[in-house]
Design a protein around this motif. Sequence first.
Motif, PDB file in Angstrom:
ATOM      1  N   UNK A 124       0.838  -1.194   0.000  1.00  0.00           N
ATOM      2  CA  UNK A 124       0.000   0.000   0.000  1.00  0.00           C
ATOM      3  C   UNK A 124       0.876   1.248   0.000  1.00  0.00           C
ATOM      4  N   UNK A 125       0.308   2.383  -0.381  1.00  0.00           N
ATOM      5  CA  UNK A 125       1.031   3.644  -0.300  1.00  0.00           C
ATOM      6  C   UNK A 125       1.261   3.983   1.185  1.00  0.00           C
ATOM      7  N   UNK A 126       2.402   4.578   1.555  1.00  0.00           N
ATOM      8  CA  UNK A 126       3.502   4.996   0.682  1.00  0.00           C
ATOM      9  C   UNK A 126       4.602   3.941   0.555  1.00  0.00           C
ATOM     10  N   UNK A 127       4.366   2.732   1.102  1.00  0.00           N
ATOM     11  CA  UNK A 127       5.402   1.705   1.040  1.00  0.00           C
ATOM     12  C   UNK A 127       5.724   1.302  -0.398  1.00  0.00           C
ATOM     13  N   UNK A 128       4.723   1.392  -1.290  1.00  0.00           N
ATOM     14  CA  UNK A 128       4.973   0.979  -2.667  1.00  0.00           C
ATOM     15  C   UNK A 128       6.020   1.865  -3.326  1.00  0.00           C
ATOM     16  N   UNK A 129       5.939   3.188  -3.110  1.00  0.00           N
ATOM     17  CA  UNK A 129       6.913   4.092  -3.720  1.00  0.00           C
ATOM     18  C   UNK A 129       8.296   3.920  -3.091  1.00  0.00           C
ATOM     19  N   UNK A 130       8.324   3.671  -1.772  1.00  0.00           N
ATOM     20  CA  UNK A 130       9.600   3.426  -1.106  1.00  0.00           C
ATOM     21  C   UNK A 130      10.252   2.167  -1.664  1.00  0.00           C
ATOM     22  N   UNK A 131       9.456   1.117  -1.864  1.00  0.00           N
ATOM     23  CA  UNK A 131       9.998  -0.132  -2.395  1.00  0.00           C
ATOM     24  C   UNK A 131      10.551   0.061  -3.795  1.00  0.00           C
ATOM     25  N   UNK A 132       9.830   0.813  -4.642  1.00  0.00           N
ATOM     26  CA  UNK A 132      10.304   1.081  -6.010  1.00  0.00           C
ATOM     27  C   UNK A 132      11.631   1.841  -5.970  1.00  0.00           C
ATOM     28  N   UNK A 133      11.694   2.868  -5.123  1.00  0.00           N
ATOM     29  CA  UNK A 133      12.931   3.660  -5.020  1.00  0.00           C
ATOM     30  C   UNK A 133      14.084   2.788  -4.507  1.00  0.00           C
ATOM     31  N   UNK A 134      13.825   2.000  -3.477  1.00  0.00           N
ATOM     32  CA  UNK A 134      14.880   1.170  -2.887  1.00  0.00           C
ATOM     33  C   UNK A 134      15.400   0.158  -3.894  1.00  0.00           C
ATOM     34  N   UNK A 135      14.500  -0.504  -4.612  1.00  0.00           N
ATOM     35  CA  UNK A 135      14.922  -1.499  -5.590  1.00  0.00           C
ATOM     36  C   UNK A 135      15.735  -0.868  -6.710  1.00  0.00           C
ATOM     37  N   UNK A 136      15.270   0.273  -7.223  1.00  0.00           N
ATOM     38  CA  UNK A 136      16.008   0.946  -8.288  1.00  0.00           C
ATOM     39  C   UNK A 136      17.403   1.362  -7.843  1.00  0.00           C
ATOM     40  N   UNK A 137      17.507   1.857  -6.615  1.00  0.00           N
ATOM     41  CA  UNK A 137      18.806   2.277  -6.082  1.00  0.00           C
ATOM     42  C   UNK A 137      19.754   1.087  -5.938  1.00  0.00           C
ATOM     43  N   UNK A 138      19.252  -0.004  -5.371  1.00  0.00           N
ATOM     44  CA  UNK A 138      20.075  -1.199  -5.175  1.00  0.00           C
ATOM     45  C   UNK A 138      20.501  -1.787  -6.518  1.00  0.00           C
ATOM     46  N   UNK A 139      19.560  -1.900  -7.449  1.00  0.00           N
ATOM     47  CA  UNK A 139      19.879  -2.488  -8.749  1.00  0.00           C
ATOM     48  C   UNK A 139      20.898  -1.633  -9.501  1.00  0.00           C
ATOM     49  N   UNK A 140      20.699  -0.323  -9.533  1.00  0.00           N
ATOM     50  CA  UNK A 140      21.647   0.543 -10.227  1.00  0.00           C
ATOM     51  C   UNK A 140      23.047   0.423  -9.661  1.00  0.00           C
ATOM     52  N   UNK A 141      23.142   0.372  -8.318  1.00  0.00           N
ATOM     53  CA  UNK A 141      24.447   0.254  -7.662  1.00  0.00           C
ATOM     54  C   UNK A 141      25.126  -1.067  -8.000  1.00  0.00           C
TER      55      UNK A 141
END
Length: 490
Positions: A160-177
């Motif tokens: 649910x919001x706002x956890x969904x946006x946090x999860x998207x941001x966290x995954x993108x940051x980890x994957x990019x790194x």
Amino acid sequence: MNEISQMPSDHLPPFPNVLHGKRILLTTESFGPVNGVSRTTLSLVEYLRRNGVELAVVAPHFEGSRLLQHQNPSSSSSPSSLDLRLPGYPLPYNPDLTVVYPFRLDDVYRRTVQPDVIYVASPASLGFQVLLQMRQLQTPPVVLLNFQTDLSAYSEIIFPAPLDRFAVWLLGTVQGFLFRHPAVHTIFYPCSAVLEYLKHAGAPMERSIQLGRGVDTTLFHPQQRDDAYRKDIAPNGEIILLTVCRLAPEKGFEFLAQAMWQLSERKLPFKLLIVGGNRNPVVESRVHRLFDPVRDHVIFTGFLTGVPLARAYASADLFLHCSITETFGLVVLEAMASGLPVIARDQGGPSDIVRHQKTGYLIPPDDVGRFNSWVKEVATNRELRSSLAVAARQYAEDTTWDKINNRVAWQMARALEQRDSEREQNEIYERSGGFSVMETFRLMAAVGLVYLMWLVAVVPLIIHGSQVVPRTLRVLQKVPILGRCIYKTR
């Protein structure tokens, strides 16, 4: 071997000799469950072993593996003494997927092989740990990874919001790194939508290569059509519609149920065959209940594999694909190989497979009205259906597993060629084996970070996942709007 890097992929020799005698460590998040990642990875494993590669497979422990092997013994290659199953926590809403507990890479090496190449299939809990710990090594092996699952799309559905946006941001940051490390030679991606996501996550575009999936064109073939089976499904000669996927919130079942209700209101004589299941009976039951208004039109078969699955494909008239979280959509390719036209929502992997107006139709993700119009048009126009079916089969015939796996093998060869060239220029040579004291210390620190991430990210996922079953219907109601946000709002 300089000629390898300049050789067109369509004219490669059958198998690169340089891989003979090399040690490959293949990690995968899914090896056993009935899903596209498992089938894709199994095909590569069998191809490499058939060509004499020393291959170790590392995957999460999977409770259902013995049952699946008993049901379909030919569906998995013979286990190797090098294979390793790691313990973890099964996700409540999908017990086929396991979040791997923190582990040490040097322990994995000790129990399998010290590899020349690491191949990471669909990186998540296992793959992320491998990539993080690989960064701690002074001379890491070359790494190729296959981005097959868009975890952020699943996060937008599950949380649910706002956890969904946090999860998207966290995954993108980890994957990019993790993906930017110099040892990562190749990032395979399945479709253009995923490439756009990788770009926004900061992954190196110059190392990204599109890789489709193959299909067994002998097993999945129009000749598997069974008229007696058709008679059982549609005793009054109804048109047979088919969908094949795991019964889960993210697969677009609310959209499909709405479409079927509208078709029944328009008096189209049809039967919908739904092939798939979920080892969580509560989730499975919730999906079944979505179709209560049209229960007389719908048949659930549960999981099918092998010949029974091929028979189901070939005995249908039209394949419907309603998920918009697929990075590829292997079932779409299997349907086309079976001679079925496809009608799919125009989002993710199927958008790169279906040839609009040639092998089927791509429909705007939220337009259930247009989806139904094309279903009815193809269902009632035998000549159109036949021409689409022929074109679909022709397309699939050029996408065999051997061709796909050949591309992976040659990309591994190119990676080894580049590594050896760089080491020769820099006068860096492989160690005789083992880990230095500094590397061991760095690995321990990396594992400590993994434990921290478990507390920050994985534990909330598991806790929330335990609550996702009773709210499946509410989650499903998010699906129709996801086509606007999965890849476009990041």
